[in-house]
Design an enzyme around this catalytic site. Structure first.
Site, PDB file in Angstrom:
ATOM      1  N   CYS A 101       7.370  -2.989   8.016  1.00 62.89           N
ATOM      2  CA  CYS A 101       5.963  -2.849   7.658  1.00 62.89           C
ATOM      3  C   CYS A 101       5.081  -3.637   8.622  1.00 62.89           C
ATOM      4  O   CYS A 101       4.028  -3.157   9.058  1.00 62.89           O
ATOM      5  CB  CYS A 101       5.736  -3.322   6.221  1.00 62.89           C
ATOM      6  SG  CYS A 101       4.061  -3.076   5.610  1.00 62.89           S
ATOM      7  N   CYS A 194       8.371  -3.835  -2.447  1.00 60.42           N
ATOM      8  CA  CYS A 194       7.188  -3.397  -3.184  1.00 60.42           C
ATOM      9  C   CYS A 194       7.263  -1.948  -3.635  1.00 60.42           C
ATOM     10  O   CYS A 194       6.668  -1.581  -4.648  1.00 60.42           O
ATOM     11  CB  CYS A 194       5.936  -3.622  -2.338  1.00 60.42           C
ATOM     12  SG  CYS A 194       5.809  -2.574  -0.861  1.00 60.42           S
TER      13      CYS A 194
END
EC number: 2.8.1.13
Length: 395
Positions: A101, A194
């Site tokens: 990410c 997440c």
């Protein structure tokens, strides 16, 4: 200088944005909407992908007194992080989604868009430092240090990054948030992946990849000791949850030594067979001097540091460890550090392809050859922290 502050909705990114404003920067806050359907991602102050987090980020921006926007990057996040996560496991490697990410979203897509809009840099709440020399260093709070997941950044990206929290501990950041009247001062840190709503990585992968039964075999005899329902559910170094039906002759526990996706086989053996003294890696990003160089290496997020000699040549990195390491997994990052009185300096990183043992008595997993046994495989949810665990906080 105009800067874009990435605000996840957590305490770290809020204080980072506030400090950037105090430092005289022209700050604009932005929250990255990363979930295709936010209701399927974590709720209850768990990470960076929920509607709650977006609202927390907006409230923090209001208190700080900066403009605030939400950028929808869900499709790119799914392609570059979620799909990559699943594909890596399917290929027998251990991805680190937080590292990916940072690489693909926060310091590639976001930075590119920020520069196109006239911003000079991106501010994040990562716990790491950039020295006056521009070199990336560990945070003063070693328990929260995130230099490992930032080591994938290029020189160009580091030159446009600002990390205001690297000289503070997490306790100091929370205390400052409370003094500033930020409601996120006591918001829990995110410790899980997440985009896996229930925290069940094994179940998530099973839904994505389906169940694929296969054999669990002994590294020395080749005997079938049990069955698994998907090799992606195991990790190198795992001891518990193997459900072996044949005990070891000496009564000692067995550990996962390797995963072989081609044959859908999990190979197990004694703990000593996990030891490797050489690590090979690909796609190096190197900021240090010419190699070989003596340095320290970290082989996974929050993992132990091992002294090594690192060589970078021909698009490959090789680390010869001074002491054997265990549980080395392909797909994780190896990060090289140079000890420094002002804080360990990141020399570079690369993606691990294998851990090798020079012990001729150790049989290669799935091979009759003993030399150079590769003991790298995909990570699991059972016995070790999830890949990237704890790295999301501060974005």
């Amino acid at each position: 200088m105009r800067v874009l502050a990435a605000m996840s909705g957590g305490v770290d990114s809020a204080v980072a944005a506030a400090r950037a404003k105090d430092a005289g920067y022209d700050v604009t806050g932005v929250h990255l909407a990363l979930a295709r359907n936010p209701q399927t991602y974590r709720t209850g102050a768990r990470g960076c992908c929920t509607l709650e987090d977006s609202r927390d980020a907006r409230r923090a921006a209001d208190v700080i007194g900066i403009p605030f926007y939400v950028w929808d990057m869900a499709e790119q996040f799914h392609a570059d992080v979620v799909d990559d996560f699943v594909a890596e496991y399917a290929a027998g490697r251990t991805p680190n989604p937080c590292l990916r990410c940072n690489e693909k979203i926060k310091f590639a897509a976001v930075l590119d868009r920020a520069v196109a809009l006239g911003f000079d840099a991106v501010v994040t709440g990562h716990h790491a430092r950039l020295g006056a020399d521009g070199l990336l260093r560990r945070s003063v709070d070693l328990a929260k240090d995130q230099s490992y997941v930032l080591a994938v950044l290029t020189r160009v990206q580091l030159d446009r990054a600002v990390f205001p929290l690297g000289d503070s501990t997490k306790a100091q950041v929370r205390a400052e948030a409370a003094e500033r009247g930020l409601a996120v001062a006591d918001k829990p840190d995110s410790h899980d992946i997440c985009f896996i709503a229930d925290g069940d990585t094994r179940g998530f992968l099973a839904r994505q990849l389906g169940e694929e039964p296969g054999d669990i075999v002994d590294a020395h005899s080749g005997a079938v000791l049990g069955q698994h329902r998907g090799a992606y559910a195991y990790t190198v170094g795992q001891r518990k949850g193997l459900d072996l039906r044949v005990p070891a002759p000496d009564g000692r526990p067995r550990y996962v030594l390797s995963i072989t996706p081609k044959t859908n086989t999990v190979t197990v053996g004694p703990r000593e067979d996990l030891a490797v003294d050489t690590v090979t890696a690909t796609r190096p990003i190197w900021h240090g001097a010419a190699t070989p160089v003596a340095c320290d290496v970290q082989l996974r997020a929050h993992g132990e540091v091992v002294a090594a000699e690192v060589t970078v040549a021909g698009g490959e990195l090789t680390a010869r460890l001074r002491e054997p390491a265990r549980g080395v997994a392909a797909g994780q990052a190896i990060v090289a550090y140079r000890p420094d009185p002002a804080g360990d300096i990141v020399l570079g990183s690369a993606t691990i392809t294998a851990g090798l043992s020079s012990d001729a008595d150790v049989p290669a997993a799935g091979s009759s050859s003993a030399a150079g046994v590769a003991v790298a495989g995909p990570s699991s949810v059972a016995d070790v922290p999830a890949a990237g665990s704890g790295a999301a906080a501060g974005a």
